[in-house]
Write a protein that holds these residues in place. Structure first.
Motif, PDB file in Angstrom:
ATOM      1  N   ALA A  11      33.638 -63.698 141.642  1.00  0.00           N
ATOM      2  CA  ALA A  11      32.776 -63.435 140.489  1.00  0.00           C
ATOM      3  C   ALA A  11      31.901 -62.216 140.735  1.00  0.00           C
ATOM      4  CB  ALA A  11      31.916 -64.659 140.189  1.00  0.00           C
ATOM      5  N   ALA A  12      31.367 -62.083 141.938  1.00  0.00           N
ATOM      6  CA  ALA A  12      30.526 -60.935 142.269  1.00  0.00           C
ATOM      7  C   ALA A  12      31.339 -59.642 142.242  1.00  0.00           C
ATOM      8  CB  ALA A  12      29.890 -61.132 143.638  1.00  0.00           C
ATOM      9  N   ALA A  13      32.552 -59.697 142.763  1.00  0.00           N
ATOM     10  CA  ALA A  13      33.408 -58.513 142.760  1.00  0.00           C
ATOM     11  C   ALA A  13      33.787 -58.124 141.335  1.00  0.00           C
ATOM     12  CB  ALA A  13      34.666 -58.777 143.590  1.00  0.00           C
ATOM     13  N   GLY A  14      34.074 -59.104 140.493  1.00  0.00           N
ATOM     14  CA  GLY A  14      34.412 -58.829 139.100  1.00  0.00           C
ATOM     15  C   GLY A  14      33.246 -58.227 138.341  1.00  0.00           C
ATOM     16  N   LEU A  15      32.062 -58.748 138.573  1.00  0.00           N
ATOM     17  CA  LEU A  15      30.866 -58.221 137.910  1.00  0.00           C
ATOM     18  C   LEU A  15      30.595 -56.788 138.350  1.00  0.00           C
ATOM     19  CD1 LEU A  15      28.462 -58.697 136.048  1.00  0.00           C
ATOM     20  CD2 LEU A  15      27.236 -59.655 137.990  1.00  0.00           C
ATOM     21  N   THR A  16      30.752 -56.522 139.617  1.00  0.00           N
ATOM     22  CA  THR A  16      30.544 -55.169 140.131  1.00  0.00           C
ATOM     23  C   THR A  16      31.545 -54.199 139.510  1.00  0.00           C
ATOM     24  OG1 THR A  16      29.711 -56.055 142.213  1.00  0.00           O
ATOM     25  CG2 THR A  16      30.435 -53.771 142.228  1.00  0.00           C
ATOM     26  N   ALA A  17      32.795 -54.605 139.421  1.00  0.00           N
ATOM     27  CA  ALA A  17      33.829 -53.746 138.832  1.00  0.00           C
ATOM     28  C   ALA A  17      33.556 -53.490 137.349  1.00  0.00           C
ATOM     29  CB  ALA A  17      35.202 -54.385 139.015  1.00  0.00           C
ATOM     30  N   ALA A  18      33.114 -54.524 136.639  1.00  0.00           N
ATOM     31  CA  ALA A  18      32.826 -54.378 135.206  1.00  0.00           C
ATOM     32  C   ALA A  18      31.649 -53.425 134.975  1.00  0.00           C
ATOM     33  CB  ALA A  18      32.538 -55.742 134.589  1.00  0.00           C
ATOM     34  N   LEU A  19      30.619 -53.526 135.796  1.00  0.00           N
ATOM     35  CA  LEU A  19      29.467 -52.641 135.646  1.00  0.00           C
ATOM     36  C   LEU A  19      29.825 -51.195 135.981  1.00  0.00           C
ATOM     37  CD1 LEU A  19      26.625 -54.852 137.139  1.00  0.00           C
ATOM     38  CD2 LEU A  19      26.980 -54.276 134.749  1.00  0.00           C
ATOM     39  N   ALA A  20      30.642 -51.002 136.992  1.00  0.00           N
ATOM     40  CA  ALA A  20      31.051 -49.652 137.364  1.00  0.00           C
ATOM     41  C   ALA A  20      31.928 -49.038 136.279  1.00  0.00           C
ATOM     42  CB  ALA A  20      31.786 -49.674 138.702  1.00  0.00           C
ATOM     43  N   ALA A  21      32.828 -49.807 135.706  1.00  0.00           N
ATOM     44  CA  ALA A  21      33.720 -49.299 134.663  1.00  0.00           C
ATOM     45  C   ALA A  21      32.935 -48.991 133.385  1.00  0.00           C
ATOM     46  CB  ALA A  21      34.827 -50.301 134.369  1.00  0.00           C
ATOM     47  N   GLY A  22      31.939 -49.789 133.071  1.00  0.00           N
ATOM     48  CA  GLY A  22      31.147 -49.579 131.863  1.00  0.00           C
ATOM     49  C   GLY A  22      30.419 -48.250 131.881  1.00  0.00           C
TER      50      GLY A  22
END
Length: 53
Positions: A11-22
């Motif tokens: 979940a932490a890795a997914g959130l980090t990836a989503a914030l970076a992509a945004g």
């Protein structure tokens, strides 16, 4: 690692990836060149709100 810890890590890795992509996909001036035409109501209260905005 326990399954619960793995879920938290995923979940932490997914959130980090989503914030970076945004932030990478954000435009410099979103809406540039778009014309907005406000609507005007015949009701006095709504006309007052339109003037304020």
């Amino acid at each position: 690692m326990t399954p619960k810890a793995l879920r938290g890590l995923a979940a932490a890795a997914g959130l980090t990836a989503a914030l970076a992509a945004g932030s990478a996909l954000a435009q410099d001036k979103p809406g540039e060149g778009v014309e907005v035409i406000p609507l005007k109501s015949s009701i006095a209260e709504e006309t007052f709100q339109t003037v304020l905005v």
